[in-house]
Design a protein around this motif. Structure first.
Motif, short mmCIF file in Angstrom:
data_model
loop_
_atom_site.label_atom_id
_atom_site.label_comp_id
_atom_site.label_asym_id
_atom_site.label_seq_id
_atom_site.Cartn_x
_atom_site.Cartn_y
_atom_site.Cartn_z
N UNK A 270 -6.51 6.84 3.20
CA UNK A 270 -5.51 7.64 3.93
C UNK A 270 -4.16 7.59 3.21
N UNK A 271 -3.78 6.44 2.69
CA UNK A 271 -2.52 6.33 1.93
C UNK A 271 -2.55 7.27 0.72
N UNK A 272 -3.65 7.28 0.00
CA UNK A 272 -3.76 8.11 -1.19
C UNK A 272 -3.68 9.59 -0.85
N UNK A 273 -4.49 10.02 0.12
CA UNK A 273 -4.63 11.45 0.38
C UNK A 273 -3.43 12.00 1.14
N UNK A 274 -2.90 11.24 2.07
CA UNK A 274 -1.71 11.70 2.79
C UNK A 274 -0.56 11.98 1.85
N UNK A 275 -0.33 11.09 0.91
CA UNK A 275 0.80 11.24 0.00
C UNK A 275 0.77 12.55 -0.75
N UNK A 276 -0.34 12.84 -1.38
CA UNK A 276 -0.42 14.06 -2.19
C UNK A 276 -0.38 15.31 -1.32
N UNK A 277 -0.98 15.27 -0.14
CA UNK A 277 -0.99 16.45 0.72
C UNK A 277 0.39 16.76 1.28
N UNK B 122 1.40 9.21 -5.20
CA UNK B 122 0.68 10.47 -5.00
C UNK B 122 1.54 11.49 -4.28
N UNK B 123 2.47 11.02 -3.45
CA UNK B 123 3.41 11.93 -2.79
C UNK B 123 4.22 12.70 -3.82
N UNK B 124 4.74 12.03 -4.83
CA UNK B 124 5.53 12.73 -5.85
C UNK B 124 4.66 13.58 -6.76
N UNK B 125 3.39 13.20 -6.94
CA UNK B 125 2.47 14.06 -7.69
C UNK B 125 2.35 15.41 -7.00
N UNK C 146 0.83 -1.21 0.00
CA UNK C 146 0.00 0.00 0.00
C UNK C 146 0.86 1.25 0.00
N UNK C 147 1.98 1.23 0.71
CA UNK C 147 2.88 2.38 0.73
C UNK C 147 3.41 2.68 -0.67
N UNK C 148 3.81 1.63 -1.37
CA UNK C 148 4.50 1.85 -2.65
C UNK C 148 3.52 2.04 -3.80
N UNK C 149 2.29 1.55 -3.66
CA UNK C 149 1.30 1.69 -4.73
C UNK C 149 0.41 2.90 -4.54
#
Length: 667
Positions: A508-515, A403-406, A395-398
Motif C-alpha cells: 500500500x505504501x508503494x502503490x499509494x505514493x505513485x498513484x 514513489x510519490x515523486x516518481x 516505510x513512509x520515507x523508503x
C-alpha cells in the motif's frame, strides 16, 4: 456418584452464569470497538454445516469471498528487523514525542522550518519568473532583451505551419540579416516533440523532435557559427539542444542568426541523445543558425527547475519523516502541486519581461488548488488515512515518498515512455508503444494481484470487489456513449486505483505514493481534463476536422500546368461561407491564393526570389529538383484564418514534369 454429578452440573451452571453476566454487562458497541467480531451463532453454525456437506470447490470460493478466518492488516514489519533500522524508526517519537506537531513548541518549530524552506524557494524562483534576461554588450550599448520561448515554440518571427506565413512567407520576414536572443527552459530534448502530424516536404512527421536539418557545426572560423542551418520553422529550443547549444537539464540562452534561403537540409545526428534531425531535400526561403555570444554576456539564462525539485524533495522528506500522517501528507502534496505549477511543468509560458504572465501562472495554480485539495481530502479519508495514520516513519520515507515523486514528476518519468496517451490511434502510430504498454500492463497486473491479496487478508475483498465492479460498469457505460471517446487520463487512473490501496502493508505504501503523485501531476498540469472527449478534441489541432481538400489533376502532356477539382460536402458549416478560393503550398510555403482551378507553374515560379531559389536548387541537384505541392480550400481575403484541410503532398520532379500523386488523407 450422585454428588459428583451434582458438582459438575453446578460448575457448568456457574460458568454459564458468569459468561452470560459478563456479556450482558458490556455494551455491544464496546465489544465491536475493541475488535471483537460478533457473529450470529445460529446462522454461523448453519453456514459451516452447509460447507462441511459441500465440495472442495465450494469451500474454496467461500474462502475467497469471505477472506481468512482471522483477518490481518498489519503495518510493515521490516523497520523493526535490524537494530539500525529500528533506531531510525523510533527516532521521531524519541525526539518529538509520539506525534509531531502536538504542542506549541512543535508548531513553532514547524513554522520556522517551513519559513526557511519557502525563503530559499523564493530567492531562486523570483529572479527567474520576474526579472527579465538581457544580453549586455561589451561596448556598453543598450542592453538587448532576451525572449523566453517554450520548447515547442517557433521563432518569434515565424507564425506557424501551412499558410500561416502568408503568400511567399511574407508575414514571417526577415529571412536573413537578423539576430534574435532567446532563452529556453530545461527538458527541450523531448519538449519539442510533435504530437500532431505535420508535413515536411513529402513526409508526415509525428512523435519526433521538430528540427529540420542543422546539427552541430565542425567549422572553426571567426564567424562564431555553432551549427549548420535549420529550416526556419524548426522549434529553436529543440534545435538548440540538438546542436549542443542548449542544455536539456538547465536550459540556457542562445543567439540565433537568420541565414536566408537554403537548397537542402540534410539530417544530422544531434547532441544529448536527441538522435537525427528531419531531412528536407529541397529549397526553403528561410533558415537560421546558432552563434556564440561574442562581445557580450547574457544573464538570467538557466532554468532552476531541477534545483527547485531537489530542494522540495529534501525538505519535504524531512517534514514527512517527522510529522504525523495527516500533517506530512498535506505538506508534501501541496508543495508538489506548486513545484509542478511554478517550475517542473508549468501550464503557461511566462514572459519575465511582462510580470502579468507570472501572476497569471500563480492564478492558475490557485484556481486548480482548491478542487485538488477536495480530491486529496477524499483520497485521504477513504484510502491513505488507513496507511499513513500512525504509519511507520521508515516505510513512509523508503516506500511511499520516493514513489510519490516518481508519479508527481511525471514529465521526467512516465512521459519518457513511448506512450503518448491511452488512445488506440496514438498507440498504433507511436513506435515502441505496444512494447511499453505491454510492460506497463504487466507491472500493473502484478501490482493489482499483490494488492488484491492484501485486501483479501484484511477481510475486505468482498467490499472492494463490489466497488470495482461498479467502477468497471461505469467506465464501460461511458465508453459506449455515441459521439464521444473515452479518455483515461493518468489522474483518472490514479483515482480509480487508489481505493484498492487502503491497506496497511508495504504494498500500500508503494502503490499509494505513485498513484497520488499521478493525480497531482495530471490535475496541476492539465486541470480536470474530461474523461469523455470529442473526435475534434482528440485531433489536437491535427488535420481532419475541416473542409475536405480539392483533388489534384495532372496531365503529362501539359506538365507545367496544374489543376484541381473540389468535392463539396453535403453539409458545410458557416465557416465554409467565407471560403471562396484555394491556397496552394510549394515546399510548405504558400505560393498561390485565388479562385482559379488551374495554374501555370511557370507563372508562379516567375517571381524573382522563387525563380532564383528554383534555379539554384536545380544546379545543386544536378539539373533537377523535387517540388512538394499541397492544396486546400481557402478564403481569398483572409486565407490564414479561413482555410480547410490541406491535401497530402504531391511530388513533382522539375523541370521533367514527373508527377507522383499524393497519398490519401489530409494534412
Amino acid at each position: 456418584m450422585n454428588n459428583s454429578k451434582s458438582d459438575t452440573d453446578q460448575k457448568s451452571f456457574d460458568a454459564t452464569y458468569t459468561e452470560n453476566e459478563f456479556s450482558s454487562s458490556i455494551p455491544l458497541s464496546e465489544l465491536t470497538s475493541a475488535g471483537v467480531t460478533i457473529v450470529d451463532g445460529e446462522d454461523h453454525r448453519e453456514e459451516w454445516e452447509m460447507l462441511k456437506e459441500g465440495n472442495s470447490i465450494k469451500r474454496f470460493f467461500h474462502r475467497v469471498w469471505n477472506g481468512p478466518i482471522e483477518p490481518k492488516d498489519e503495518p510493515p514489519s521490516f523497520p523493526m528487523r535490524w537494530p539500525w533500522l529500528k533506531a531510525i524508526e523510533e527516532f521521531p517519537s524519541k525526539s518529538f514525542g509520539k506525534e509531531f506537531p502536538s504542542n506549541t513548541r512543535d508548531y513553532i518549530f514547524l513554522t520556522l522550518f517551513c519559513s526557511i524552506w519557502l525563503t530559499i524557494l523564493y530567492s531562486i524562483l523570483h529572479p527567474y519568473l520576474f526579472i527579465g534576461p538581457y544580453f549586455y554588450q561589451n561596448t556598453g550599448e543598450q542592453k538587448i532583451p532576451i525572449v523566453h520561448l517554450a520548447c515547442n515554440s517557433y521563432m518569434r518571427n515565424w507564425r506557424g505551419k501551412n499558410n500561416a506565413c502568408g503568400l511567399n512567407g511574407a508575414n514571417c520576414s526577415p529571412f536573413e540579416d537578423k539576430e534574435f536572443f532567446i532563452r529556453c527552459p530545461a527538458l527541450c530534448d523531448q519538449g519539442g516533440t510533435l504530437y500532431s502530424t505535420t508535413v515536411v516536404g513529402g513526409d508526415r512527421i509525428k512523435y519526433q523532435g521538430y528540427r529540420i536539418g542543422g546539427g552541430k557545426s565542425d567549422n572553426k572560423d571567426d564567424s562564431g557559427t555553432l551549427s549548420y542551418p535549420y529550416r526556419a520553422d524548426s522549434f529553436p529550443c529543440n534545435a538548440g539542444v540538438h546542436a549542443g547549444v542548449i542544455s536539456p537539464f538547465v536550459g540556457g540562452c542562445a543567439k540565433v542568426k537568420m541565414s536566408g534561403s537554403q537548397l537542402s537540409f540534410p539530417s544530422r545526428n544531434g547532441q544529448h541523445g536527441t538522435g537525427f534531425s528531419i531531412s528536407f531535400d529541397s529549397f526553403f526561403p528561410s533558415s537560421y543558425t546558432f552563434a556564440d555570444f561574442k562581445h557580450g554576456v547574457a544573464t538570467g539564462c538557466y532554468d532552476p527547475r531541477f534545483l527547485i525539485a531537489g530542494i522540495n524533495i529534501l525538505f519535504g522528506g524531512i517534514s514527512f519523516y517527522f510529522s504525523k500522517g495527516l500533517v506530512g501528507y498535506w505538506i508534501v502534496t501541496i508543495i508538489s502541486h506548486w513545484t509542478i505549477i511554478l517550475s517542473m511543468d508549468p501550464p503557461l509560458l511566462i514572459d519575465p519581461h511582462d510580470n502579468t504572465t507570472a501572476y497569471e501562472l500563480i492564478s492558475i495554480g490557485f484556481q486548480r488548488l482548491l478542487p485538488l485539495c477536495f480530491v486529496l481530502y477524499v483520497v485521504w479519508k477513504f484510502a491513505v488515512k488507513r496507511t499513513l495514520e500512525d504509519g511507520s516513519p521508515v516505510a513512509k520515507i523508503i516506500l511511499w515518498y520516493p514513489t510519490f515523486w516518481v508519479g508527481a514528476l511525471n514529465n521526467i518519468t512516465f512521459d519518457r515512455l513511448p506512450i503518448d496517451r491511452l488512445y488506440w490511434k496514438s498507440i498504433k502510430e507511436q513506435a515502441g508503444a505496444y512494447t511499453a504498454l505491454t510492460g506497463l500492463g504487466c507491472l500493473i497486473l502484478v501490482s493489482t494481484i499483490i494488492q488484491v491479496y492484501s485486501l483479501w487478508k484484511s477481510g475486505r475483498f468482498r467490499k472492494y470487489f463490489r466497488i470495482y465492479i461498479a467502477m468497471i460498469g461505469g467506465v464501460v457505460f461511458l465508453a459506449l456513449i455515441p459521439g464521444l471517446s473515452l479518455r483515461l487520463h493518468h489522474y483518472i487512473i490514479g483515482l480509480l486505483l487508489l481505493p484498492g490501496c487502503a491497506t496497511r502493508g508495504s504494498s500500500a505504501y508503494l502503490f499509494q505514493g505513485v498513484l497520488i503523485g499521478l493525480v497531482i501531476s495530471g490535475i496541476s498540469r492539465w486541470d480536470f481534463a474530461s474523461i469523455e472527449e470529442t473526435d475534434t478534441q482528440l485531433l489536437r489541432n491535427e488535420a481532419g476536422a475541416s473542409l475536405i481538400p480539392p483533388t489534384f489533376i495532372f496531365e503529362n502532356s501539359t506538365s507545367h500546368m496544374l489543376s484541381w477539382n473540389t468535392t463539396y460536402e453535403e453539409y458545410e458549416s458557416e465557416f465554409a461561407v467565407a471560403i471562396d478560393g484555394y491556397s496552394l503550398l510549394l515546399n510548405d510555403i504558400e505560393v498561390y491564393v485565388g479562385t482559379n482551378t488551374t495554374v501555370d507553374l511557370d507563372t508562379i515560379f516567375a517571381g524573382e526570389e522563387i525563380s532564383q531559389m528554383l534555379q539554384d536548387s536545380m544546379d545543386f541537384h544536378n539539373g533537377t529538383t523535387d517540388l512538394f505541392l499541397r492544396i486546400a480550400r481557402a478564403s481569398t481575403k483572409i486565407p490564414q484564418e479561413y482555410h480547410g484541410d490541406y491535401s497530402n503532398p504531391a511530388k513533382l520532379k522539375w523541370p521533367e514534369g514527373i508527377w507522383h500523386d499524393p497519398k490519401p488523407g489530409v494534412s
